[in-house]
Design a protein around this motif. Structure first.
Motif, short mmCIF file in Angstrom:
data_model
loop_
_atom_site.label_atom_id
_atom_site.label_comp_id
_atom_site.label_asym_id
_atom_site.label_seq_id
_atom_site.Cartn_x
_atom_site.Cartn_y
_atom_site.Cartn_z
N TRP A 109 0.85 -1.20 0.00
CA TRP A 109 0.00 0.00 0.00
C TRP A 109 0.88 1.25 0.00
O TRP A 109 0.67 2.19 -0.78
CB TRP A 109 -0.89 -0.03 1.23
N THR A 163 2.54 1.81 -3.30
CA THR A 163 1.62 2.39 -4.27
C THR A 163 1.52 3.90 -4.07
O THR A 163 1.55 4.68 -5.04
CB THR A 163 0.23 1.75 -4.15
N LYS A 187 4.40 6.04 -5.43
CA LYS A 187 4.52 6.23 -6.87
C LYS A 187 4.31 7.69 -7.27
O LYS A 187 4.63 8.08 -8.40
CB LYS A 187 3.52 5.35 -7.61
N VAL A 212 -4.54 -0.39 -5.25
CA VAL A 212 -3.60 -0.89 -4.26
C VAL A 212 -3.65 -2.41 -4.28
O VAL A 212 -4.73 -2.99 -4.15
CB VAL A 212 -3.94 -0.37 -2.85
#
Length: 698
Positions: A516, A519, A522, A602
């Motif tokens: 998570w 993600t 990013k 996610v």
């Protein structure tokens, strides 16, 4: 000319014979006749009618339909043959929308403020977006004056106030009826001035067909409103069903209003941003939205560069982001909040008995408020404000109502991407408190068994630049211990933008938590320490709502982000209560229904791990928490509610400058808040962001 009775009856039924009984055929269109027309688009208005920010109670000249109306008037003057269309996400997004839908719902006899303005602007047609469903089907049925044919969803009797232009929705059907809940398409018959081969002018009739698509994810995002009531078809399947039918019924031009961005990856009926794949279905023009981006690149002097997501498309995708073509189909996205007007100017030639689009004579523009010279903002249309003066004043009065709690610190998101949590911590504390109390009070045996599992929370800085330099949370500017500021009804909406999100909780493992966090990370660009030229720490704010920041009580959860590493391998030193988080450790995460149901992609968070589905909206949870703090102590404080930084960057020295784009004029705030990585404020970029110098070694 004499007609037999069979022919006469047929012509009468077709409306070709008038009361005089003589048939006059329509004038034939000469081969080679051309017509030039403009398709104009707005998208993602989100109830931004006035150039005004209800959260800061201040004018904001960068947005609002009252200025879009000026753009529309100018474009109509340039292009007498025109059609104005909207691509959805109209009714939700500001306190004005929330007030008319929830706090003081608009009556059937009245019309929503945003629709009043759109009617005055004389829109020709419109589609739907995902946020149209946020307030539930009964309200949507009323404000669109549409019977959806869904059991249990009844439109008030009589004619309700609604858009005065046709609405279409192509890929949503009723579960019980298996039929579209709104007409899947419509043909707009228009008479335009055309040019014959000899240069003379002639009026011609064209049928412009419009269809509209929403993301299939509405079933996840608004599950509480839609489950068991509607189904969503993939955009490509729906288009292939109806485009031939539209042609058969006389559509000369087929326009797709797709509330989704551009994703050229392999097609799936479940794609959130499937607009790219509509270009293979026989449409002539593509009007897109949802992503709040500018496509194609602005043509005005000093226009902002293309969003980095467009630059990443492979050449094989055939996306021309400079001229505005996707697989040869003219395509436009007019950003959001009324800040731009999409204009596809196209020329059609009549050949072989039909109208054919001339691609080499088609131009695409996403026109902004400064289109004339790159500097001067267009003036507001003076006709708009009086139309919604009552609603505007009522919203301001509603926004100013006190919450009964004060703050000794400014809660802002200007530097949330370098560690400032002043606008995020209270949200996480409110969510965490709610879930802990829910579990403690539950009589359900399964829920009760979770009492010894650590509860953590995550929330994103929803207002952190996605919609430009004025789009940042900033609650209680100037608040201090010496001069606390009383909070008002408008402030929870600034801290938690989406009033439609409901609180949910998921039970996950340590491995899920790390995925998570990866993600979320990013959002950052990969920084090369040896590079001597300027590098953007955050290349795009387009998906800032996916940058989840995690928090545990007393800041028990901490982690670091190494931005020199590629996406997917950036999270290090993840600990809970000072101990490294193991893959098998259990956690309960307080979040929202969008994220719990799979929003943001996610890994592993897809609805299957949800253990609590609260009936309460996250925004309401935040408001109630603030009110409770007021009852307990009268205030919230920086020490207790705004300074627990759970994350930091892995320190690294860089050979060249690293910058963060944020609203100008806030260097002093960064320093007073202890955000030491922000060292200087630089010049403005083309979008009006200040380029702040970031020292990753601090």
């Amino acid at each position: 000319m004499k007609l037999n009775l069979v022919m006469l009856a047929a012509m009468t039924a077709a409306g070709l014979v008038g009361c005089g009984g003589d048939y006059t055929p329509p004038p034939a269109v000469a081969e080679g006749t051309t017509v030039t027309l403009a398709l104009m688009e707005t998208t993602d208005i989100h109830a931004n009618v006035m150039s005004y920010n209800y959260y800061s109670l201040a004018e904001d000249t960068s947005l609002g339909l009252e200025r879009t109306s000026t753009l529309v008037s100018a474009a109509r003057a340039e292009n007498p043959n025109n059609v104005l269309l909207d691509d959805g996400d109209v009714i939700q997004g500001t306190l004005l929308g929330d007030m008319q839908a929830v706090t003081k719902p608009v009556a059937c006899t009245d019309t929503m403020a945003v629709h009043k303005v759109m009617n005055a602007m004389k829109y020709d047609g419109g589609g739907f977006g995902n946020h149209e469903f946020n307030y539930g089907l009964p309200l949507l049925s009323q404000i669109t004056n549409t019977d959806f044919g869904i059991p249990g969803v009844a439109k008030p009797s009589g004619t309700c106030g609604a858009p005065a232009f046709p609405l279409v929705l192509t890929n949503v059907t009723g579960v019980a009826s298996n039929k579209p809940i709104v007409q899947p398409y419509t043909l707009l018959p228009r008479t335009f001035t055309a040019t014959k081969p000899d240069g003379s002018k002639v009026d011609v009739k064209l049928n412009i067909g419009i269809m509209s698509f929403v993301p299939p994810q509405i079933l996840d995002w608004d599950q509480k409103n839609l489950a068991g009531k509607v189904a969503v078809t993939g955009v490509q399947e729906a288009a292939k069903q109806y485009v031939p039918e539209m042609r058969t019924k006389g559509a000369d031009l087929v326009v797709a209003l797709s509330h989704g961005g551009l994703d050229p990856s392999a097609y799936s009926p479940k794609m959130e941003n499937g607009s790219y794949h509509l270009t293979s279905t026989g449409i002539d023009a593509l009007l897109i939205g949802h992503s709040h981006l500018i496509f194609p690149k602005g043509k005005e002097t000093g226009a902002a560069p293309l969003d980095s997501s467009f630059a990443a498309f492979p050449a094989s995708a055939k996306i021309d982001a400079v001229n505005g073509f996707v697989n040869g189909v003219p395509t436009v996205m007019a950003q959001s909040w009324g800040r731009r007007l999409g204009i596809i100017k196209m020329t059609l030639v009549f050949t072989g008995g039909k109208w054919v689009v001339q691609q080499d004579k088609t131009t695409v523009e996403s026109r902004g408020f400064k289109y004339a010279d790159g500097a001067t903002i267009v003036k507001a249309d003076p006709a708009i404000a009086p139309i919604v003066a009552t609603e505007h004043a009522a919203t301001i009065a509603y926004a100013k109502q006190p919450l009964g709690v004060s703050t000794d610190f400014e809660m802002s998101a200007y530097f949330s991407l370098v560690g400032d949590v002043s606008a995020i911590q209270l949200v996480n504390q409110a969510q965490l408190d709610y879930v802990k109390k829910f579990i403690a009070a539950s009589t359900d045996a399964t829920i009760a068994s979770y009492k010894n599992i650590p509860v953590i929370s995550c929330s994103a800085p929803f207002k952190a630049g996605r919609n430009g330099p004025s789009d940042f949370t900033d609650v209680a500017p100037g608040a201090s211990a010496a001069a606390p500021v009383g909070l008002q009804v408008r402030n929870p909406g600034d801290l938690y933008l989406y009033s439609n999100n409901n609180l949910q909780a998921v039970k996950i493992k340590g491995s899920d938590l790390k995925a998570w966090l990866e993600t979320a990370a990013k959002q950052f660009g990969q920084i090369d320490p040896a590079k001597t030229t300027e590098q953007d720490l955050v290349p795009s704010y387009g998906t800032i709502y996916n940058y989840d920041v995690f928090y545990a009580e007393n800041n028990a959860l901490t982690y670091q982000i190494d931005v020199t590493k590629p996406a997917g391998s950036r999270i290090v030193n993840l600990t809970y209560l000072g101990k490294a988080v193991a893959d098998g450790d259990d956690f309960i995460v307080a979040t929202n229904d969008y994220r719990a149901g799979g929003g943001g992609a996610v890994p592993g968070i897809d609805g299957s791990k949800t253990i609590i589905k609260s009936p309460d909206a996250n925004q309401t949870v935040v408001s109630n928490y603030l009110t409770a703090q007021g009852a307990a102590s009268g205030k919230v404080t920086l020490a207790s509610n705004g300074s627990a930084r759970s994350w930091s960057f892995v320190k690294v020295a860089t050979a060249g400058p690293v910058i963060l784009r944020s609203a100008p004029g806030h260097l002093a705030l960064a320093k007073s808040s202890g955000i030491t990585a922000v060292t200087a404020e630089g010049a403005l970029d083309a979008s009006g962001f200040a380029k702040y110098a970031i020292d990753l070694s601090k």
